[in-house]
Design an enzyme around this catalytic site. Structure first.
Site, PDB file in Angstrom:
ATOM      1  N   HIS A  46     -40.437   3.421 -21.052  1.00 60.26           N
ATOM      2  CA  HIS A  46     -39.846   4.724 -20.159  1.00 60.26           C
ATOM      3  C   HIS A  46     -38.772   5.206 -20.651  1.00 60.26           C
ATOM      4  O   HIS A  46     -37.767   4.590 -21.176  1.00 60.26           O
ATOM      5  CB  HIS A  46     -39.911   4.204 -18.582  1.00 60.26           C
ATOM      6  CG  HIS A  46     -41.307   3.657 -18.189  1.00 60.26           C
ATOM      7  ND1 HIS A  46     -41.888   4.734 -17.312  1.00 60.26           N
ATOM      8  CD2 HIS A  46     -41.650   2.511 -18.033  1.00 60.26           C
ATOM      9  CE1 HIS A  46     -43.091   3.516 -16.746  1.00 60.26           C
ATOM     10  NE2 HIS A  46     -42.563   2.367 -17.116  1.00 60.26           N
ATOM     11  N   GLU A 128     -37.317   0.693 -18.968  1.00 59.42           N
ATOM     12  CA  GLU A 128     -36.818   2.115 -19.113  1.00 59.42           C
ATOM     13  C   GLU A 128     -35.654   2.157 -20.017  1.00 59.42           C
ATOM     14  O   GLU A 128     -34.445   1.109 -19.925  1.00 59.42           O
ATOM     15  CB  GLU A 128     -36.076   2.361 -17.756  1.00 59.42           C
ATOM     16  CG  GLU A 128     -36.930   2.404 -16.458  1.00 59.42           C
ATOM     17  CD  GLU A 128     -37.716   3.699 -16.347  1.00 59.42           C
ATOM     18  OE1 GLU A 128     -37.612   4.752 -17.144  1.00 59.42           O
ATOM     19  OE2 GLU A 128     -38.548   3.919 -15.284  1.00 59.42           O
ATOM     20  N   HIS A 167     -44.910   5.222 -21.445  1.00 57.99           N
ATOM     21  CA  HIS A 167     -45.565   5.548 -20.217  1.00 57.99           C
ATOM     22  C   HIS A 167     -46.509   6.957 -20.408  1.00 57.99           C
ATOM     23  O   HIS A 167     -47.761   6.892 -19.651  1.00 57.99           O
ATOM     24  CB  HIS A 167     -44.239   6.162 -19.127  1.00 57.99           C
ATOM     25  CG  HIS A 167     -44.744   6.117 -17.816  1.00 57.99           C
ATOM     26  ND1 HIS A 167     -43.935   6.766 -16.856  1.00 57.99           N
ATOM     27  CD2 HIS A 167     -45.863   5.847 -17.172  1.00 57.99           C
ATOM     28  CE1 HIS A 167     -44.566   6.843 -15.694  1.00 57.99           C
ATOM     29  NE2 HIS A 167     -45.529   6.086 -15.852  1.00 57.99           N
ATOM     30  N   ASP A 177     -42.521  10.574 -20.742  1.00 63.56           N
ATOM     31  CA  ASP A 177     -41.507   9.857 -21.347  1.00 63.56           C
ATOM     32  C   ASP A 177     -42.032   8.468 -21.998  1.00 63.56           C
ATOM     33  O   ASP A 177     -43.303   8.362 -21.776  1.00 63.56           O
ATOM     34  CB  ASP A 177     -40.510   9.182 -20.231  1.00 63.56           C
ATOM     35  CG  ASP A 177     -41.461   8.519 -19.121  1.00 63.56           C
ATOM     36  OD1 ASP A 177     -42.161   8.948 -18.523  1.00 63.56           O
ATOM     37  OD2 ASP A 177     -41.121   7.165 -19.117  1.00 63.56           O
TER      38      ASP A 177
HETATM   39 ZN   LIG Z   1     -41.805   6.528 -17.081  1.00 59.35          ZN
END
Ligand SMILES: [Zn+2]
Length: 201
Positions: A46, A128, A167, A177
């Site tokens: 992400h 992330e 994602h 993303d």
């Molecule tokens: Zn995401």
């Protein structure tokens, strides 16, 4: 040897706790058990920044721990009540922050599907990168992501290097993303390098 070819060592992962040994830990209440029999089979990459496009503040930690102040920025009002998390955040300088043990289900993918299987949170690990869809991710982030991915592939045999997606791949039309800024070829080359280096040592 060029700078780019100096691979980072995979960070040690404690299989008993599901935690990266040396990561900063900001444990989130936003997780639960994976369904019985579910193992991590998918790595979902992400991108996030809070507020969008601003780097370095405490707000991602605050979002993932359910303590984001809704009145601090106009963007926050719309997301402060979201109960979301990822397993790990890689900050712009490559720092790893862990919110949820890998053995548990983090709440990162939302409605999603991978090869016909829905609810990707059940069987995935969410990482992330602090960033945006359009700004280049940093060298430190590529290095840290490749090293972390190699460590996860070693620690969890249910994962595979082929099952690493964005994602946007598992929630197309809803999520964008990590965005076009994320250089998949660069990441995959780095990951291959880390894994070859780890296999030799
Ligand atoms: Zn995401």
């Amino acid at each position: 040897m060029s700078r780019a070819a100096r691979w980072l060592a995979p960070p040690p992962i404690d299989h008993a706790t599901g935690l990266i040994v040396d990561a900063r830990q900001v444990l989130s209440p936003h997780f639960d058990e994976r369904p019985a029999g579910s193992l991590p089979e998918l790595l979902v990459i992400h991108g996030i920044s809070l507020p969008p496009g601003e780097f370095g503040g405490p707000w991602i930690d605050r979002l993932f721990t359910g303590t984001l102040p809704a009145d601090t920025h106009p963007f926050f009002a719309g997301i402060a009540a979201h109960r979301v998390s990822a397993h790990v955040l890689i900050r712009r300088d490559g720092e790893l922050v862990q919110y949820v043990p890998f053995s548990q289900r983090a709440w990162h993918a939302g409605p999603s599907s991978y090869q016909g299987r829905s609810a990707c949170n059940d069987f995935s690990i969410g990482v992330e990168l602090e960033g945006t869809d359009d700004a280049p991710y940093t060298d430190a982030q590529y290095g840290a992501l490749a090293a972390l991915s190699a460590a996860l592939l070693t620690a969890y045999e249910s994962l595979s290097a082929q099952a690493i997606v964005g994602h946007s791949d598992v929630a197309p039309g809803r999520k964008t993303d990590p965005g076009p800024a994320f250089d998949w070829a660069r990441f995959r080359a780095l990951l291959d390098g880390v894994r070859r280096g780890a296999a030799r040592s």
